[in-house]
Design a protein around this motif. Structure first.
Motif, mmCIF file in Angstrom:
data_model
loop_
_atom_site.group_PDB
_atom_site.id
_atom_site.type_symbol
_atom_site.label_atom_id
_atom_site.label_comp_id
_atom_site.label_asym_id
_atom_site.label_seq_id
_atom_site.Cartn_x
_atom_site.Cartn_y
_atom_site.Cartn_z
ATOM 1 N N GLY B 7 0.841 -1.200 0.000
ATOM 2 C CA GLY B 7 0.000 0.000 0.000
ATOM 3 C C GLY B 7 0.871 1.242 0.000
ATOM 4 N N GLY B 8 0.232 2.389 -0.114
ATOM 5 C CA GLY B 8 0.945 3.654 -0.143
ATOM 6 C C GLY B 8 1.212 4.189 1.254
ATOM 7 N N SER B 9 1.762 5.396 1.292
ATOM 8 C CA SER B 9 2.074 6.051 2.556
ATOM 9 C C SER B 9 0.799 6.356 3.341
ATOM 10 C CB SER B 9 2.817 7.352 2.242
ATOM 11 O OG SER B 9 2.943 8.135 3.397
ATOM 12 N N GLY B 10 0.784 5.940 4.617
ATOM 13 C CA GLY B 10 -0.363 6.244 5.474
ATOM 14 C C GLY B 10 -1.640 5.519 5.114
ATOM 15 N N SER B 11 -1.522 4.365 4.427
ATOM 16 C CA SER B 11 -2.710 3.689 3.897
ATOM 17 C C SER B 11 -3.380 2.749 4.890
ATOM 18 C CB SER B 11 -2.324 2.885 2.658
ATOM 19 O OG SER B 11 -1.361 1.906 3.019
ATOM 20 N N GLY B 12 -2.733 2.494 6.033
ATOM 21 C CA GLY B 12 -3.308 1.558 7.002
ATOM 22 C C GLY B 12 -2.861 0.122 6.770
ATOM 23 N N ASN B 124 5.785 -1.648 0.460
ATOM 24 C CA ASN B 124 5.392 -0.273 0.221
ATOM 25 C C ASN B 124 5.319 0.005 -1.273
ATOM 26 O OD1 ASN B 124 4.987 2.448 0.765
ATOM 27 N ND2 ASN B 124 6.614 2.502 2.298
ATOM 28 N N GLU B 125 4.296 0.723 -1.686
ATOM 29 C CA GLU B 125 4.189 1.127 -3.092
ATOM 30 C C GLU B 125 4.880 2.479 -3.270
ATOM 31 O OE1 GLU B 125 2.894 -0.703 -5.708
ATOM 32 O OE2 GLU B 125 2.998 -2.198 -4.132
ATOM 33 N N ILE B 126 6.019 2.466 -3.925
ATOM 34 C CA ILE B 126 6.782 3.715 -4.108
ATOM 35 C C ILE B 126 7.112 3.916 -5.581
ATOM 36 C CG2 ILE B 126 7.824 3.657 -1.804
ATOM 37 C CD1 ILE B 126 10.416 2.636 -3.486
ATOM 38 N N GLU B 160 -3.416 -5.432 -1.390
ATOM 39 C CA GLU B 160 -3.116 -4.000 -1.410
ATOM 40 C C GLU B 160 -4.121 -3.319 -0.482
ATOM 41 O OE1 GLU B 160 -4.063 -2.100 -5.093
ATOM 42 O OE2 GLU B 160 -3.119 -0.211 -4.521
ATOM 43 N N VAL B 161 -3.631 -2.489 0.426
ATOM 44 C CA VAL B 161 -4.545 -1.783 1.327
ATOM 45 C C VAL B 161 -4.675 -0.337 0.847
ATOM 46 C CG1 VAL B 161 -4.990 -1.075 3.704
ATOM 47 C CG2 VAL B 161 -3.909 -3.277 3.252
ATOM 48 N N VAL B 162 -5.897 0.043 0.509
ATOM 49 C CA VAL B 162 -6.187 1.391 0.021
ATOM 50 C C VAL B 162 -7.001 2.113 1.085
ATOM 51 C CG1 VAL B 162 -7.274 2.756 -1.797
ATOM 52 C CG2 VAL B 162 -6.217 0.558 -2.363
ATOM 53 N N TYR B 163 -6.399 3.059 1.767
ATOM 54 C CA TYR B 163 -7.074 3.803 2.830
ATOM 55 C C TYR B 163 -7.841 2.864 3.774
ATOM 56 C CZ TYR B 163 -5.845 7.878 0.033
ATOM 57 O OH TYR B 163 -5.163 8.837 -0.673
ATOM 58 N N GLY B 164 -7.173 1.817 4.180
ATOM 59 C CA GLY B 164 -7.741 0.881 5.143
ATOM 60 C C GLY B 164 -8.594 -0.213 4.525
ATOM 61 N N ILE B 167 -7.692 -4.826 -0.769
ATOM 62 C CA ILE B 167 -8.014 -5.279 -2.123
ATOM 63 C C ILE B 167 -7.062 -6.422 -2.445
ATOM 64 C CG2 ILE B 167 -8.095 -4.623 -4.558
ATOM 65 C CD1 ILE B 167 -8.620 -1.744 -3.638
#
Lengths: 126, 181
Positions: B7-12, B124-126, B160-164, B167
């Motif tokens: 997931g991205g930064s701060g995504s949970g 991490n997705e970077i 993948e975690v998108v804002y908590g 997926i």
């Protein structure tokens, strides 16, 4: 509350307008907190988070305040956390803040849609 | 068995991985912390993660490099948090693997999988900001990207975690369950 997200220029605002033709929109680039509390829809919400972070150095209560003040809001935001973690401390904090705020809003929202190439994929429908 | 959480930064993604591990049930829970505490911000981040997992019954092992020689209790549930820090440590720390980072890290992952009942890895997705970085940073993206998709092949589940919101990009645990129905 409803959240519509996507990378830059993915057509998330157009998607939101198509799904909600009846509502009026404010922009997160220009609106005040008071205007946000009264709004029906907000686009570029990530820009609002950035300006709040610049002004107050902190966004940790923004999600809770917004939920308390305006539970019917439709929020359109860019996803900004999918790049290399920036060296600049503010840029780093900004990306993380968008993530944290949107994660709380997503938990509260009845619907979350992610738009890619103009196509919305509903990832939460409570 | 491996579950990869990205997931991205701060995504949970960390909270999701911790809760998935806890929901596996009773057993020893090992948390491998890879963030090297080099400045005030990293101390703050480490403290935040410590608070997040407090009360979830984790034993913490700090490990910054050389995963492949790490011994964990046999049959434990193990969470590696996180791959992006481990890769940076291997690349840039003095005792790191340098150019052999990809091979060393993947060997470490296999060694852990052999010991653990279920290995959870947070990465991490970077990769999606479209910035052409300097050579070193691109090499870092290349190494982490390669490691991610190699683990993706090994993993039973890739989420993948998108804002908590989780997926699943791959879930052979579910597929297997469906098949056995």
């Amino acid at each position: 509350m409803e959240l519509i997200i996507g990378g830059a220029f993915q057509g998330q605002l157009e998607y939101g307008k198509e799904k909600h033709p009846e509502i009026s929109w404010v922009s997160g680039k220009t609106c005040s907190l008071e205007e946000l509390y009264q709004a029906e829809g907000v686009c570029d919400f990530h820009e609002f988070i950035k300006s709040q972070l610049k002004e107050n150095g902190d966004c940790s209560h923004l999600a809770e305040d917004l939920i308390a003040a305006n539970d019917n809001l439709v929020i359109v935001s860019n996803e900004v956390g999918y790049g290399v973690v920036p060296i600049d401390a503010f840029e780093r904090a900004y990306r993380e803040a968008v993530g944290r705020v949107c994660t709380k809003l997503a938990a509260h929202s009845s619907k979350v849609t992610r738009v890619i190439c103009g196509i919305g994929m509903v990832i939460k429908d409570a | 068995m491996i579950t990869l959480v990205t997931g991205g930064s701060g995504s949970g993604k960390s909270v999701f991985a911790e809760n998935q591990l806890v929901s596996c049930g009773e057993g020893r829970r090992i948390y491998i912390a890879t963030m090297y505490p080099f400045d005030e911000e990293s101390h703050r981040r480490i403290a935040r993660h410590r608070d997040m997992r407090a009360g979830k019954g984790f034993e913490t092992i700090e490990r910054y490099t050389n995963l492949k020689d790490l011994k964990v209790p046999k049959g434990a549930y193990v969470l590696l948090e996180c791959m992006s820090n481990l890769v940076a440590n291997e690349m840039f720390q003095e005792d790191g693997a340098g150019e052999n980072t990809v091979e060393e890290v993947l060997e470490g992952v296999l060694a852990l999988e052999n010991q653990a009942r279920h290995l959870f890895i947070v990465t991490n997705e970077i990769f999606s900001d479209g910035v052409e970085y300097d050579l070193e940073t691109r090499r870092y993206q290349n190494y982490l990207g390669t490691i991610n998709w190699e683990i993706g092949k090994l993993a039973s589940r890739v989420t993948e975690v998108v804002y908590g919101i989780p997926i699943d990009q791959k879930n052979s645990i579910e597929t297997e369950r469906e098949r056995l129905k």
